[in-house]
Design a protein around this motif. Sequence first.
Motif, PDB file in Angstrom:
ATOM      1  N   SER A  85     -33.584 -41.380  32.852  1.00 32.44           N
ATOM      2  CA  SER A  85     -33.085 -40.604  33.991  1.00 32.44           C
ATOM      3  C   SER A  85     -33.382 -39.119  33.803  1.00 32.44           C
ATOM      4  O   SER A  85     -33.696 -38.403  34.767  1.00 32.44           O
ATOM      5  CB  SER A  85     -31.579 -40.824  34.177  1.00 32.44           C
ATOM      6  N   LYS A  86     -33.316 -38.647  32.568  1.00 35.82           N
ATOM      7  CA  LYS A  86     -33.611 -37.246  32.303  1.00 35.82           C
ATOM      8  C   LYS A  86     -35.118 -36.975  32.349  1.00 35.82           C
ATOM      9  O   LYS A  86     -35.543 -35.860  32.703  1.00 35.82           O
ATOM     10  CB  LYS A  86     -33.027 -36.832  30.951  1.00 35.82           C
ATOM     11  N   ASN A 124     -27.341 -38.559  37.628  1.00 33.79           N
ATOM     12  CA  ASN A 124     -28.324 -37.652  37.045  1.00 33.79           C
ATOM     13  C   ASN A 124     -29.493 -37.328  37.966  1.00 33.79           C
ATOM     14  O   ASN A 124     -30.003 -36.209  37.941  1.00 33.79           O
ATOM     15  CB  ASN A 124     -28.859 -38.241  35.733  1.00 33.79           C
ATOM     16  N   VAL A 125     -29.912 -38.300  38.760  1.00 34.39           N
ATOM     17  CA  VAL A 125     -31.101 -38.088  39.600  1.00 34.39           C
ATOM     18  C   VAL A 125     -30.722 -37.888  41.069  1.00 34.39           C
ATOM     19  O   VAL A 125     -31.057 -36.880  41.679  1.00 34.39           O
ATOM     20  CB  VAL A 125     -32.103 -39.251  39.445  1.00 34.39           C
ATOM     21  N   CYS A 128     -25.827 -44.108  36.048  1.00 37.42           N
ATOM     22  CA  CYS A 128     -26.580 -43.083  35.334  1.00 37.42           C
ATOM     23  C   CYS A 128     -27.621 -42.441  36.247  1.00 37.42           C
ATOM     24  O   CYS A 128     -27.733 -41.206  36.321  1.00 37.42           O
ATOM     25  CB  CYS A 128     -27.250 -43.705  34.108  1.00 37.42           C
ATOM     26  N   TYR A 129     -28.385 -43.249  36.939  1.00 36.09           N
ATOM     27  CA  TYR A 129     -29.408 -42.717  37.839  1.00 36.09           C
ATOM     28  C   TYR A 129     -28.800 -42.056  39.068  1.00 36.09           C
ATOM     29  O   TYR A 129     -29.331 -41.062  39.578  1.00 36.09           O
ATOM     30  CB  TYR A 129     -30.379 -43.830  38.241  1.00 36.09           C
ATOM     31  N   HIS A 161     -31.309 -45.815  29.543  1.00 33.12           N
ATOM     32  CA  HIS A 161     -30.968 -45.405  30.906  1.00 33.12           C
ATOM     33  C   HIS A 161     -30.835 -43.896  31.003  1.00 33.12           C
ATOM     34  O   HIS A 161     -31.351 -43.270  31.942  1.00 33.12           O
ATOM     35  CB  HIS A 161     -29.706 -46.117  31.399  1.00 33.12           C
ATOM     36  N   TYR A 162     -30.166 -43.299  30.023  1.00 37.58           N
ATOM     37  CA  TYR A 162     -29.999 -41.837  30.038  1.00 37.58           C
ATOM     38  C   TYR A 162     -31.331 -41.124  29.843  1.00 37.58           C
ATOM     39  O   TYR A 162     -31.674 -40.213  30.596  1.00 37.58           O
ATOM     40  CB  TYR A 162     -29.017 -41.421  28.953  1.00 37.58           C
ATOM     41  N   TRP A 212     -26.515 -48.666  34.450  1.00 37.72           N
ATOM     42  CA  TRP A 212     -27.845 -48.115  34.746  1.00 37.72           C
ATOM     43  C   TRP A 212     -27.822 -47.390  36.090  1.00 37.72           C
ATOM     44  O   TRP A 212     -28.310 -46.264  36.222  1.00 37.72           O
ATOM     45  CB  TRP A 212     -28.872 -49.241  34.748  1.00 37.72           C
TER      46      TRP A 212
END
Length: 249
Positions: free
Chosen positions: A158-159, A114-115, A110-111, A154-155, A107
């Motif tokens: 994040s998007k 992506n973020v 991923c963040y 999670h993906y 998790w």
Amino acid sequence: MRLLENKTIIVTGAGGNIGRSYCRGFLDMGANVVAADLNDISTEAQSWGCDDRVLVVEADVLDQEDCNRMADLAVEKFERVDGLLNNAGFFKSASFGSFMDITASEWDVCYQVNVRGTWQCIKAVYPHMKRQRQGSIVNVSSNTPYKGVPNFLHYVSSKAAIIGLSRSLAREVGPDGILVNTLCPDLIPDDDIIARQGKAADERTVEGRCLKRTQLPEDMVGAAAFLFSDLAGFVTGQSLLVNGGAHFN
């Protein structure tokens, strides 16, 4: 005059299938391209031609110093930064399954990619764009938040965060003459994705579209180029779904 003539655009995640398509497409439209990737893609970039208009930079979007160096090198070579395409992302390594089974470490990664990675690249280019009183930032989200895709929490979340980030940022930097928009693609399969998910995943996705075919990396290039071009000079805070009609905004 070509659509992106003399514009300098940074593309993160330039070594992937989609990143390469962006780079080649922008070069064909006259842009200078800063191809940033976690790995050295110098050999790959040589096949694109236009050596005088390509700068390859090894950069980790999770390292703010790397991001700053990426922006500084772009200005050093091309004297300005007109665009940033935040294409780098955590997707292929993301696991599918119940939200109960996602590990905290996955998790967080991923963040982070992506973020936080998107935010750090924006921080790197902002001083240059502010000084120019001009610039265009295009962040890459996904069609998945609009669909509410399950078993990928999670993906997808994040998007969704990228959409909110882009809208809020557009208001913050608009007074500086900087545009911020979001691209939202649907599934763009490659050999790795097919190996993990099988062809059936793409077939199911295609069935839900108005346009009944597999989405290709090249399908993203025109939409991104428009947002970086002078034609989109009054477009900001928007999310553009490039998905063959899989979902309507």
